[in-house]
Design a protein around this motif. Structure first.
Motif, short mmCIF file in Angstrom:
data_model
loop_
_atom_site.label_atom_id
_atom_site.label_comp_id
_atom_site.label_asym_id
_atom_site.label_seq_id
_atom_site.Cartn_x
_atom_site.Cartn_y
_atom_site.Cartn_z
N ASP A 18 0.85 -1.21 0.00
CA ASP A 18 0.00 0.00 0.00
C ASP A 18 0.88 1.25 0.00
O ASP A 18 1.11 1.87 1.04
CB ASP A 18 -0.92 0.00 1.22
N ASN A 238 -3.78 -7.37 -10.21
CA ASN A 238 -4.28 -6.26 -9.40
C ASN A 238 -5.80 -6.16 -9.51
O ASN A 238 -6.49 -5.84 -8.54
CB ASN A 238 -3.66 -4.94 -9.86
N THR A 242 -8.42 -6.56 -6.40
CA THR A 242 -9.33 -5.47 -6.07
C THR A 242 -10.78 -5.95 -6.06
O THR A 242 -11.56 -5.58 -5.18
CB THR A 242 -9.15 -4.31 -7.07
N ARG A 245 -11.64 -7.81 -3.05
CA ARG A 245 -11.83 -6.89 -1.93
C ARG A 245 -13.12 -6.09 -2.06
O ARG A 245 -13.55 -5.45 -1.09
CB ARG A 245 -10.65 -5.92 -1.85
N HIS A 246 -13.74 -6.12 -3.24
CA HIS A 246 -15.00 -5.40 -3.51
C HIS A 246 -15.97 -6.40 -4.14
O HIS A 246 -16.26 -6.33 -5.34
CB HIS A 246 -14.74 -4.21 -4.44
N LEU A 267 -9.75 0.25 -12.71
CA LEU A 267 -8.58 -0.48 -12.23
C LEU A 267 -7.29 0.17 -12.75
O LEU A 267 -6.29 0.24 -12.02
CB LEU A 267 -8.65 -1.94 -12.67
N TYR A 270 -7.00 3.14 -10.42
CA TYR A 270 -6.94 2.85 -8.99
C TYR A 270 -5.76 1.97 -8.62
O TYR A 270 -5.11 2.18 -7.59
CB TYR A 270 -8.26 2.20 -8.60
N GLU A 271 -5.47 0.93 -9.41
CA GLU A 271 -4.37 0.00 -9.15
C GLU A 271 -3.61 -0.25 -10.45
O GLU A 271 -3.67 -1.36 -11.02
CB GLU A 271 -4.90 -1.32 -8.59
N PHE A 318 -12.63 3.09 -4.82
CA PHE A 318 -12.76 2.29 -6.04
C PHE A 318 -14.19 2.41 -6.53
O PHE A 318 -15.13 1.90 -5.89
CB PHE A 318 -12.39 0.83 -5.75
#
Length: 414
Positions: A18, A238, A242, A245-246, A267, A270-271, A318
Motif C-alpha cells: 500500500d 491487481n 481489487t 476486496r470489492h 482499475l 486505482y491499481e 474504487f
C-alpha cells in the motif's frame, strides 16, 4: 545516515502492498528533488502536461525499442508497427483476436476444474498474456521458459531501484542482447516461411526495411514480447485482487458482463500496473514553480497522478461508475487516467491489454464460485515500478462449467 525521502520509502518493499498514503505525502510537494539529482513529479496536471512536452526525452543509451526514442524517429517506427497491429482507435487485429482470447481464457479456467485453491498469478494471470502475445507475434510458446528468464532479468533492471544497482543493469543488458539474438533467428525463420502473425507481416512488408534496420526490428520485436505480457500480468492480478476486496463489483460483473468495461478503466486508475516512468529534461523546464535543469532525470509518478484529488473526486475510492460519461457533471476529465501514460507514448499495447483483462475478469467472475483471498495482502513482486502481486492465492468452492453457465443464460433469456 540521512532519513529516507518519501520517494525512497515508496521503493521500500515494506510499503509495496500500500504505497498510496506515501503518494499523498509526495503530492504535497508537487516536484521533489532527490539526493541523486533526479526529480519526482506527482500531480496529474503536471504529468499530463509533461507527456506532451517536447522538452523531455524518452531516449536511453542503448536501442531498446520505439518507446525509448523521441519524435520524429519514434513516430516513424510506431507508424510502421501500427500498420500491422492496428492503432488504438481502430484495433482491427485485436478485435479479430477476441474469440481466440476467449478460447485461451476458457482453456486456462478449465484446467482449474477439480481444484479449490489456486495461485491466480502462476495458474492464470501469467499464462494468459504470454500465450496471447506469442500467438500475436508468432513466437513458439514452447520457448516461454527461455524468455521468462530474460524477462525476469529485464524487470530487475527497470525503475528507480535499479538506478544504482550495476549488477541488475548488467543483467538486464545481457538479457536484452539474448532476446535480440533470439529474435534475429526467429525473424529469418518467418521471412523464409511467413504465417498470419504480426512478425510475419512486418518482415514481408517491403516498407519495413526502409524504416527499420535489422537491429531496430529485433529491438522492437523484443519490446513487444516483453511489454506485451509483463504489465498485463499486473493488470489482471491487481484487478482480481481489487474485485475480491470489492465483492459487490465482482457480483455485478457476473450479472452484467458489460460492466467490466468501466471496471477495467477504474482499475487502470486505482491499481495501475506501472507506477513510474523515467524521462530526461532536454532543456530547463519550469514545473509547478520548480526549475528542472537540462540533463536532469525525471520520474513521472503515474500512480500518484491518477489518485490526485485535484483531478478526481474521492481518489482513494474504487468506483467504476466514475467512468460513466453521464456522471461527469462536475469534472468531465475525471474518467481520464494515466494507466496507459499519454501523449505520443500512449501505450501501444492498450487495445490488447484491455481486451485480455476484460475477458479474463468476466470469465473469472462467472466461473469461480464464491472466490476469496487466502492472503491479504498477498506477496508482491520486488519491483516498485511494475507493481503487482507475485502470487495471488485464492480459494473457491468450485469451478462452474461453461456449459452450465450457457444453459443458465438460455433459461434466463426465455
Amino acid at each position: 545516515m540521512a532519513a529516507a525521502s518519501i520517494f525512497e520509502q515508496i521503493q521500500d518493499y515494506a510499503n509495496r502492498a500500500d504505497p498510496y498514503p506515501l503518494y499523498r505525502e509526495l503530492r504535497k510537494t508537487p516536484v521533489v528533488r532527490e539526493a541523486d539529482g533526479s526529480y519526482v513529479v506527482s500531480r496529474y496536471r503536471d504529468i499530463a502536461a509533461l507527456v506532451h512536452d517536447p522538452r523531455i526525452s524518452s531516449r536511453r543509451g542503448a536501442l531498446q525499442g520505439f518507446i525509448e526514442t523521441d519524435p520524429p524517429e519514434h513516430d516513424k517506427l510506431r507508424r510502421t508497427l501500427n500498420r500491422h497491429y492496428g492503432p488504438p482507435t481502430t484495433p482491427d487485429r485485436i478485435d479479430r483476436m477476441r474469440p481466440e482470447l476467449s478460447e485461451i481464457v476458457t482453456g486456462l479456467i478449465d484446467r482449474l476444474v477439480g481444484r479449490t485453491e489456486v495461485d491466480l498469478v502462476d495458474d492464470f494471470a501469467y499464462p494468459l498474456p504470454v500465450t496471447a502475445i506469442c500467438r500475436l507475434l508468432g513466437v513458439p510458446l514452447e520457448d516461454e521458459p527461455r524468455f521468462h528468464v530474460w524477462a525476469d532479468a529485464l524487470v530487475q533492471g527497470l525503475g528507480p531501484q535499479a538506478a544504482g544497482d550495476e549488477q541488475a543493469r548488467r543483467g538486464a543488458d545481457d538479457a536484452w542482447a539474448d532476446l535480440g539474438r533470439y529474435f534475429g533467428t526467429l525473424i529469418e525463420a518467418h521471412r523464409e516461411m511467413p504465417g498470419q502473425d504480426l512478425l510475419s507481416a512486418l518482415v514481408t512488408d517491403e516498407r519495413t526495411a526502409t524504416v527499420m534496420s535489422p537491429a531496430e526490428l529485433q529491438a522492437n520485436a523484443s519490446l513487444l514480447l516483453f511489454a506485451g505480457h509483463e504489465t498485463t500480468v499486473n493488470l489482471i492480478t491487481n484487478g482480481m485482487l481489487t474485485l475480491l476486496r470489492h465483492p459487490a463489483t465482482l457480483e455485478r460483473i457476473r450479472e452484467e458482463p458489460e460492466y467490466v468495461i468501466p471496471t477495467v478503466e477504474e482499475l487502470l486508475r486505482y491499481e495501475p500496473p506501472v507506477h513510474f516512468v523515467s524521462r530526461t529534461a532536454l532543456d530547463d523546464i519550469d514545473i509547478a514553480g520548480t526549475t528542472v535543469p537540462a540533463g536532469a532525470h525525471i520520474y513521472l509518478a503515474l500512480a500518484s497522478g491518477s489518485r490526485d484529488p485535484d483531478h478526481v473526486r474521492d481518489p482513494d475510492l474504487f468506483d467504476p461508475d466514475r467512468h460513466d460519461p453521464e456522471r461527469f457533471d462536475v469534472n468531465p476529465r475525471e474518467g481520464q487516467h494515466l494507466g496507459f501514460l499519454g501523449g505520443v507514448h500512449y501505450c501501444f499495447g492498450a487495445p490488447l491489454a484491455r481486451a485480455e483483462t476484460q475477458i479474463a475478469l468476466t470469465e473469472l467472475a462467472r466461473r469461480l464460485e464464491h472466490p476469496r483471498l487466502l492472503a491479504d495482502p498477498p506477496p508482491y513482486r520486488p519491483n516498485s515500478a511494475l507493481r503487482g502481486p507475485r502470487h495471488l492465492p485464492v480459494r473457491f468452492d468450485r469451478v462452474r462449467s461453461a456449459q452450465e453457465l450457457d444453459t443458465r443464460q438460455q433459461v434466463r433469456a426465455r
